[in-house]
Structures are given as structure tokens and as C-alpha cells.
Design an enzyme around this catalytic site. Structure first.
Site, mmCIF file in Angstrom:
data_model
loop_
_atom_site.group_PDB
_atom_site.id
_atom_site.type_symbol
_atom_site.label_atom_id
_atom_site.label_comp_id
_atom_site.label_asym_id
_atom_site.label_seq_id
_atom_site.Cartn_x
_atom_site.Cartn_y
_atom_site.Cartn_z
ATOM 1 N N PRO A 1 15.925 41.650 97.695
ATOM 2 C CA PRO A 1 14.874 42.670 97.732
ATOM 3 C C PRO A 1 13.536 42.049 97.331
ATOM 4 O O PRO A 1 13.487 41.178 96.452
ATOM 5 C CB PRO A 1 15.329 43.702 96.697
ATOM 6 C CG PRO A 1 16.773 43.421 96.451
ATOM 7 C CD PRO A 1 16.952 41.958 96.688
ATOM 8 N N GLY B 1 6.307 42.948 95.132
ATOM 9 C CA GLY B 1 4.990 42.297 95.185
ATOM 10 C C GLY B 1 5.094 40.782 95.154
ATOM 11 O O GLY B 1 4.095 40.094 95.250
ATOM 12 N N PHE C 1 -0.559 43.756 87.604
ATOM 13 C CA PHE C 1 -0.644 45.139 88.095
ATOM 14 C C PHE C 1 -1.129 45.231 89.552
ATOM 15 O O PHE C 1 -0.547 45.948 90.367
ATOM 16 C CB PHE C 1 -1.609 45.900 87.172
ATOM 17 C CG PHE C 1 -1.855 47.325 87.556
ATOM 18 C CD1 PHE C 1 -0.864 48.279 87.362
ATOM 19 C CD2 PHE C 1 -3.078 47.729 88.100
ATOM 20 C CE1 PHE C 1 -1.090 49.612 87.705
ATOM 21 C CE2 PHE C 1 -3.302 49.045 88.442
ATOM 22 C CZ PHE C 1 -2.310 49.995 88.241
ATOM 23 N N GLU C 2 -2.195 44.488 89.877
ATOM 24 C CA GLU C 2 -2.815 44.631 91.209
ATOM 25 C C GLU C 2 -1.871 44.249 92.342
ATOM 26 O O GLU C 2 -2.005 44.730 93.452
ATOM 27 C CB GLU C 2 -4.055 43.730 91.310
ATOM 28 C CG GLU C 2 -5.148 44.066 90.342
ATOM 29 C CD GLU C 2 -6.101 42.890 90.193
ATOM 30 O OE1 GLU C 2 -7.232 42.984 90.665
ATOM 31 O OE2 GLU C 2 -5.691 41.866 89.617
ATOM 32 N N THR D 1 4.828 45.871 92.368
ATOM 33 C CA THR D 1 5.240 47.202 92.817
ATOM 34 C C THR D 1 6.053 47.927 91.736
ATOM 35 O O THR D 1 6.610 47.298 90.836
ATOM 36 C CB THR D 1 6.143 47.090 94.062
ATOM 37 O OG1 THR D 1 7.347 46.371 93.701
ATOM 38 C CG2 THR D 1 5.443 46.361 95.202
ATOM 39 N N ILE E 1 19.504 47.842 96.290
ATOM 40 C CA ILE E 1 18.074 48.015 96.532
ATOM 41 C C ILE E 1 17.651 49.361 95.966
ATOM 42 O O ILE E 1 18.180 50.408 96.367
ATOM 43 C CB ILE E 1 17.762 47.966 98.044
ATOM 44 C CG1 ILE E 1 18.188 46.607 98.597
ATOM 45 C CG2 ILE E 1 16.287 48.206 98.323
ATOM 46 C CD1 ILE E 1 19.335 46.688 99.530
ATOM 47 N N TYR F 1 3.991 35.563 73.299
ATOM 48 C CA TYR F 1 3.701 35.150 74.675
ATOM 49 C C TYR F 1 3.008 33.797 74.609
ATOM 50 O O TYR F 1 1.973 33.652 73.951
ATOM 51 C CB TYR F 1 2.784 36.208 75.308
ATOM 52 C CG TYR F 1 2.549 36.033 76.780
ATOM 53 C CD1 TYR F 1 3.265 36.779 77.706
ATOM 54 C CD2 TYR F 1 1.584 35.148 77.260
ATOM 55 C CE1 TYR F 1 3.051 36.645 79.068
ATOM 56 C CE2 TYR F 1 1.368 35.001 78.620
ATOM 57 C CZ TYR F 1 2.098 35.759 79.522
ATOM 58 O OH TYR F 1 1.882 35.623 80.869
HETATM 59 C C1 LIG Z 1 -0.140 36.476 86.888
HETATM 60 C C2 LIG Z 1 1.104 37.224 86.515
HETATM 61 C C3 LIG Z 1 1.082 38.044 85.400
HETATM 62 C C4 LIG Z 1 2.228 38.768 85.047
HETATM 63 N N1 LIG Z 1 2.151 39.623 83.986
HETATM 64 C C5 LIG Z 1 3.213 40.413 83.692
HETATM 65 C C6 LIG Z 1 3.122 41.386 82.659
HETATM 66 O O1 LIG Z 1 2.090 41.531 82.010
HETATM 67 N N2 LIG Z 1 4.208 42.159 82.436
HETATM 68 C C7 LIG Z 1 5.356 42.044 83.164
HETATM 69 O O2 LIG Z 1 6.290 42.795 82.921
HETATM 70 N N3 LIG Z 1 5.472 41.105 84.125
HETATM 71 C C8 LIG Z 1 4.431 40.311 84.424
HETATM 72 N N4 LIG Z 1 4.528 39.382 85.429
HETATM 73 C C9 LIG Z 1 5.803 39.218 86.138
HETATM 74 C C10 LIG Z 1 5.951 40.157 87.366
HETATM 75 O O3 LIG Z 1 4.704 40.618 87.798
HETATM 76 C C11 LIG Z 1 6.833 41.332 87.023
HETATM 77 O O4 LIG Z 1 8.160 40.878 86.876
HETATM 78 C C12 LIG Z 1 6.813 42.470 88.056
HETATM 79 O O5 LIG Z 1 7.481 43.563 87.505
HETATM 80 C C13 LIG Z 1 7.441 42.102 89.383
HETATM 81 O O6 LIG Z 1 7.092 43.088 90.326
HETATM 82 P P1 LIG Z 1 7.034 42.739 91.890
HETATM 83 O O7 LIG Z 1 6.801 44.008 92.622
HETATM 84 O O8 LIG Z 1 6.073 41.656 92.137
HETATM 85 O O9 LIG Z 1 8.511 42.268 92.132
HETATM 86 P P2 LIG Z 1 9.111 40.942 92.880
HETATM 87 O O10 LIG Z 1 8.455 39.759 92.273
HETATM 88 O O11 LIG Z 1 8.916 41.145 94.329
HETATM 89 O O12 LIG Z 1 10.586 41.080 92.472
HETATM 90 C C14 LIG Z 1 11.010 40.893 91.140
HETATM 91 C C15 LIG Z 1 12.533 41.049 91.073
HETATM 92 O O13 LIG Z 1 12.894 42.390 91.341
HETATM 93 C C16 LIG Z 1 13.685 42.492 92.516
HETATM 94 N N5 LIG Z 1 13.217 43.663 93.248
HETATM 95 C C17 LIG Z 1 11.958 43.927 93.686
HETATM 96 N N6 LIG Z 1 11.927 45.137 94.288
HETATM 97 C C18 LIG Z 1 13.187 45.641 94.223
HETATM 98 C C19 LIG Z 1 13.799 46.843 94.675
HETATM 99 N N7 LIG Z 1 13.119 47.781 95.309
HETATM 100 N N8 LIG Z 1 15.117 47.025 94.441
HETATM 101 C C20 LIG Z 1 15.844 46.094 93.783
HETATM 102 N N9 LIG Z 1 15.327 44.931 93.340
HETATM 103 C C21 LIG Z 1 14.005 44.716 93.556
HETATM 104 C C22 LIG Z 1 13.492 41.184 93.266
HETATM 105 O O14 LIG Z 1 14.608 40.848 94.062
HETATM 106 C C23 LIG Z 1 13.278 40.221 92.113
HETATM 107 O O15 LIG Z 1 14.516 39.829 91.574
HETATM 108 C C24 LIG Z 1 3.406 38.631 85.806
HETATM 109 C C25 LIG Z 1 3.414 37.796 86.929
HETATM 110 C C26 LIG Z 1 2.272 37.099 87.286
HETATM 111 C C27 LIG Z 1 2.295 36.223 88.502
#
Ligand SMILES: Cc1cc2nc3c(=O)[nH]c(=O)nc-3n(C[C@H](O)[C@H](O)[C@H](O)COP(=O)(O)OP(=O)(O)OC[C@H]3O[C@@H](n4cnc5c(N)ncnc54)[C@H](O)[C@@H]3O)c2cc1C
Length: 540
Positions: A132, A135, A202-203, A206, A269, A460
Site C-alpha cells: 500500500p 504519501g 504533513f504537506e 496521507t 489496505i 528525536y
Molecule cells: C521530512 C519528514 C518528516 C517526517 N516527520 C514525521 C513526523 O513529524 N511525525 C511522524 O509521525 N512521521 C514523520 N515522518 C514519517 C512519515 O511521514 C510518516 O510515517 C507518515 O505517517 C507516513 O505517511 P504516508 O502517507 O507518507 O505513508 P507512506 O510513506 O506512503 O506509507 C507508510 C507505511 O504505511 C503503509 N500504508 C500507507 N497507506 C496505507 C493504507 N491505506 N493502508 C495500509 N497501509 C498503508 C505503507 O505500506 C507503509 O508501510 C516524516 C517523514 C519525512 C520524510
């Protein structure tokens, strides 16, 4: 055709240059002279190319295409590469080097839950991996397609708010909706609401990704982590559809929805989630900033506030001395009259620590909490810097992450790791990790606390260190391994909010114990008997 650089760049894909303050820090602390700033190390400017052939049989490809339509399926090289990795340092390095060994065979953008059910059914029968994809901001290898197969991109169609219930203060949202669209919708809805979850990513992350990776936002100290917000969800697993009911609380045995929070795509998913929402009253938000003479005292002041029963700030942060020093240097504060004044008052460079506070909610509440924090901080010698530093910090709360690519261009190894720890062990852990990271020459180590509880907090870690050119991946692997071992040896959790993914999976047994990991494997085996869901993640 896209280049690797087009793909690896964070978020809005703009080229960002190093600002003057950051350049000074890199020159002073890493010893980089002007020549480092003239070229880009491993720029990734080459066009994407893939030699791997599609492993999915032609008739299965046809079946999948019949389900979602040709326009919602891609086998184009640049699309596959863009879905092969998340945003961890080694993944970005691999893209810069053009190493993509296990891209997905196909990217699919499902339109409906019925389509996902059909896709999962086919993949279950054919033993095709599904990862899955939200973002793609995972920093632990969560979206890396280790076994190829299908990257199921939820962002094209699963991006709507399905319902807001003002009476219950809940919203039901599709998993692939990005943070800003969700928050904007809530801010405008009825009596105006906020989602309360603001990770630095955040930006470009998802709601489904927040839940699947069990994240924490910058206002988590009062609003809670994402698991404190989810009331129910719907998930499609190879075994069938699981839809939990929405209650404020329940006692009919184990709750089922928490199984999917932090499941990182390993069970199924997630398609929709019902979450708590809060009243949005930004006009009442109060900000305060403080400086303390040292880290230990700042931590004591923070702990006292959290246990005093006076309410809690939403955003509550302490930067350790080195992070404070770097913040002052990049903002060119050092050497100013104000800096001299602080030093004269005993808030010495390289010892002092910044604390940022923001409180949201009802007007009387925000005033009361800030006033209580001020009183407590005063007892610990915290000097008030007014509201401005916290407001300034909030302005760059997301964009500070944009600096990562220009840093890597300069051959700077730059990564972050985080952990949760009880108050008893926090200072020991802080010292041990600092000393481990500092054992690598010329490494800048910045540590902060940003998610706080009555019983402990997170730490952190951000580090900047010269890359060993030609051996970048090997060097990082060893350093990272030592860092995680140090955290665990000093009673820190494997992760507080980034999740586990494939990067931290090798430590899961040590972290959980054999029986607990076996229990997780048994649940996975029940829901996903052929192990097609995000193979390798969480060590399952
Ligand atoms: C610059 C930066 C700063 C960050 N800061 C933070 C922060 O402050 N706090 C924080 O918590 N995290 C942070 N993160 C980590 C990341 O953003 C988080 O883990 C976020 O929640 C991931 O969301 P995503 O939509 O990008 O998921 P993805 O990166 O696309 O997926 C993350 C995981 O979830 C699974 N997944 C995604 N969507 C689904 C779905 N619909 N069903 C089942 N599984 C799914 C994917 O398979 C993967 O294993 C940061 C990352 C970066 C690059």
C-alpha cells in the site's frame, strides 16, 4: 523521461539552496571549504532506466487492467521507480546512485473498495506482493517494494472526506487524502474543526499513512498520537473485509481496529478511517518561548508541567544544547547584543536550551496553561523569550525538512531517528546516544524532545556528518546499526512515531520478545496466509 533527481526530491520538487546560516554551520562544524559548495555529490541527474522485466503473467496483468482500466495502471519505468522507495537516507542514496533492484512490477490506482477487493483476491491466489502506498514519506523503508509486485497507490481516488459529524466531533476520511486537504476541509466545515495531527511531513503524507505507520504530530502532547484519535476503520485483507464499529469506548473483548494502527500495510489496505476532530480556534492560540541554563533543568521543568495537573501545551519542545546552538547560529543570533546579554545572565553558549510552547483551544484555557508553564519554568530558572521564537519556529515547521537534499548534494550524511523513553532513563539515553554519534568525527548531533507524556517523552536525533565518498551506503549501515543498538541498550523504544518498516525490522524480536513476535506472525498468517501484504515490513 524523468531523472532520479526528479523522483528523490522531497515534496514540491523545487531546488532549494543552502541558506547563509546553514552554510556557516557546515563550514565551521564539518570543516567544508568553498569547493564543497561548487558541485553536487551524487546528483542523480541521469534519466531513469530499468532493466527488470515484469514478473506478473500477461493474463494476470490483463485481469488487473480489466478491473481498474488501462488509465489506472502503469508499468512505465519512471512511475515504477517513483513507487520503489520512500524517503529514508539509504533509499535516497540508492536513487542518487541509480540502484533500483526490486521495483514494483505495476503501479495500480484503485478507484473503489470493490476494485481493491478484486485486486487483493487475484494477488492472494497468484501470490503477488502488494505494497500500500500513501504519501511515500516513510523514513523506515515502509513502501520499499522488496518483492516487486504491486504498489497500490491510494492517493489518486481515495482522497475525500466522507462524513463530518459535528455532534459526535468525528470525521470519516478516505485513507489516501493528504494532510493539507483534510485539514482545509475541516477548517471550513460548520463550526470549524482541526484534525490535530501535524507531522513535519504533513504537506506530503496521507491520513492512511499516518494511521498505518502510527505517527505523531507536532501537537501530540495535547491531541495525542494518531492511535489516540482513531475510533474505527475499514481494511481489506486477503482473508476478507474488516470494518469496525464506531464507539467512544468499548469492552467487548479486544479492540480490533488498533491491530491495523501501526500495521504498515502488513495485514491489509486501510480504505477509510473515523477519527476524532477538535474545534479549530487559532485566534486563541498562545505561544511562549524560554531559555534554560542546561538540558537537565529544562527537562525537569517540562516533566513538572506534565505531572502538575495544570493542562498541557499542544506543542511542547526542548532543543538540547547543540540543537539550540545550531538554531542560534543558522539564525545568525550568535554574537548579537541579545546573545551577549544571555551569556552574561548565565545562559551560556553550548549549555543553554530552548523551549517552545504553544497552547490551543478555549481562550481562558490557553491563557491559564501558558501562565502555569511560565510559573513552573521560573522556578527552574527558565528565562522567558516571549512568543516570537516559537512563532518563528512554527513558520518553518515543515520547510526545514527541505534542506535535506541540498545537504546530501554537499556529501553530508543527514538522517533522523527517534525513540520514546521513561523520564527515569531520558538523560542517560540522551548522553549515550550523543556520545555514540559523536564518536564519528565532525558529526553535528542535534537532539530534541517534541512529544511529551506524564510518564516520559520522546527523543528525536538529527545528525549531520561528512559522507565517506564511494562507501556511502556501507558507512551508513554500520553507523545506523550502532545507533539503534545504543538506543535499545539504554531503554529507548525501537520507534516512537516513524514506524519500523524494513529498516528496523531486524530489531523487532529483540524489542518485543519471541512470544510477542510469534503472536503478531500468527495474526498476520490468519489475515494474509500467503504473506503478500508488504512483505518484510515489521519483520513479518
Ligand atoms: C521530512 C519528514 C518528516 C517526517 N516527520 C514525521 C513526523 O513529524 N511525525 C511522524 O509521525 N512521521 C514523520 N515522518 C514519517 C512519515 O511521514 C510518516 O510515517 C507518515 O505517517 C507516513 O505517511 P504516508 O502517507 O507518507 O505513508 P507512506 O510513506 O506512503 O506509507 C507508510 C507505511 O504505511 C503503509 N500504508 C500507507 N497507506 C496505507 C493504507 N491505506 N493502508 C495500509 N497501509 C498503508 C505503507 O505500506 C507503509 O508501510 C516524516 C517523514 C519525512 C520524510
Amino acid at each position: 523521461m524523468k531523472t532520479y533527481r526528479d523522483i528523490l526530491k522531497w515534496g514540491n520538487k523545487e531546488e532549494i539552496s543552502i541558506d547563509e546560516g546553514t552554510r556557516r554551520v557546515i563550514q565551521d562544524k564539518l570543516g567544508y571549504d568553498d569547493s564543497y559548495f561548487e558541485t553536487k555529490h551524487l546528483a542523480g541527474d541521469e534519466e531513469v532506466s530499468l532493466s527488470n522485466s515484469n514478473q506478473i503473467a500477461t493474463e494476470i496483468q490483463k485481469k488487473l487492467t480489466d478491473i481498474v482500466g488501462q488509465e489506472n495502471i502503469s508499468t512505465q519505468a519512471d512511475v515504477l521507480v517513483a513507487h520503489a522507495y520512500g524517503k529514508s537516507y539509504p533509499e535516497l542514496l540508492k536513487l542518487r546512485k541509480g540502484i533500483v533492484n526490486t521495483p514494483p512490477d505495476m503501479v495500480i490506482y484503485p478507484r473503489t473498495e470493490e476494485e481493491i477487493i478484486q485486486i487483493v483476491e487475484i494477488c492472494h491466489q497468484q501470490k503477488i506482493a502488494i505494497t500500500p502506498y500513501g504519501g511515500q514519506s516513510s523514513v523506515t523503508g515502509g513502501v520499499e517494494t522488496l518483492k516487486g509486485g504491486i504498489s497500490l497507490d491510494m492517493t489518486r481516488y481515495f482522497n475525500k472526506v466522507l462524513n463530518v459529524n459535528e455532534n459526535n466531533c468525528t470525521a470519516t476520511v478516505q485513507a489516501g487524502m493528504f494532510g493539507p486537504a483534510y485539514e482545509a476541509y475541516l477548517n471550513e466545515y460548520g463550526d470549524k474543526y482541526t484534525c490535530g495531527h501535524f507531522p513535519q511531513s504533513f504537506e506530503y503524507s496521507t491520513v492512511g499513512g499516518w494511521v498505518a505507520a502510527k505517527g505523531a504530530g507536532q501537537a501530540s502532547t495535547a491531541y495525542g498520537k494518531i492511535e489516540d484519535m482513531v475510533l474505527s476503520l475499514k481494511a481489506i485483507t486477503p482473508k476478507g473485509v474488516i470494518e469496525t464499529k464506531t464507539y467512544p469506548a468499548s469492552a467487548q473483548g479486544w479492540d480490533i481496529h488498533p491491530l491495523f494502527i501501526g500495521s504498515e500495510g502488513s495485514l491489509g489496505i486501510i480504505t477509510q478511517i473515523t477519527l476524532k476532530i477538535r474545534k479549530y480556534r487559532p485566534q486563541n492560540t498562545k505561544h511562549a518561548s524560554f531559555i534554560f541554563k542546561d538540558f537537565k533543568t529544562a527537562v525537569e521543568a517540562m516533566r513538572t508541567t506534565m505531572q502538575a495537573g495544570v493542562g498541557r501545551p499542544h506543542m511542547f519542545r526542548i532543543s538540547d544544547p547543540e540543537e539550540t546552538d545550531v538554531a542560534f547560529k543558522t539564525k545568525q543570533f550568535d554574537g548579537t547584543l541579545a546573545d551577549k546579554f544571555l551569556n552574561m545572565k548565565g545562559y551560556k553558549t553550548e549549555k543553554r536550551c530552548l523551549m517552545f510552547v504553544a497552547v490551543e483551544g478555549d481562550k481562558a484555557y490557553t491563557s491559564q496553561v501558558v501562565s502555569s508553564v511560565k510559573k513552573i519554568n521560573k522556578k527552574f530558572g527558565g528565562f522567558s523569550l516571549g512568543s516570537k521564537p516559537t512563532k518563528k519556529w512554527l513558520e518553518q515547521r515543515y520547510s526545514s525538512a527541505y534542506m535535506r537534499e541540498p545537504m546530501m548534494d554537499l556529501a553530508v550524511m543527514t538522517d533522523t531517528l527517534e525513540t520514546a523513553v521513561m523520564w527515569d532513563d531520558l538523560l542517560n539515553l540522551w548522553e549515550a546516544v550523543r556520545s555514540y554519534l559523536k564518536s564519528k568525527e565532525k558529526t553535528v548531533v542535534m537532539i530534541h524532545i517534541s512529544h511529551v507524556y506524564e510518564n516520559g517523552a520522546n527523543l528525536y536525533f538529527t545528525f549531520l556528518s561528512p559522507m565517506k565518498k564511494g562507501k556511502e551506503l556501507e558507512e551508513f549501515k554500520e553507523y545506523h546499526k550502532g545507533l539503534i543498538n545504543t538506543i535499545i541498550a539504554h531503554k529507548g523504544s525501537l520507534s516512537h512515531h516513524h514506524g519500523v518498516g524494513k529498516a528496523l525490522a531486524p530489531w523487532m524480536e529483540k524489542e518485543l520478545g519471541t512470544e510477542s513476535l510469534e503472536l503478531m506472525r500468527a495474526i498476520k498468517k490468519h489475515l494474509d496466509p500467503h504473506g503478500i501484504m508488504n512483505p518484510g515490513t515489521l519483520g513479518l
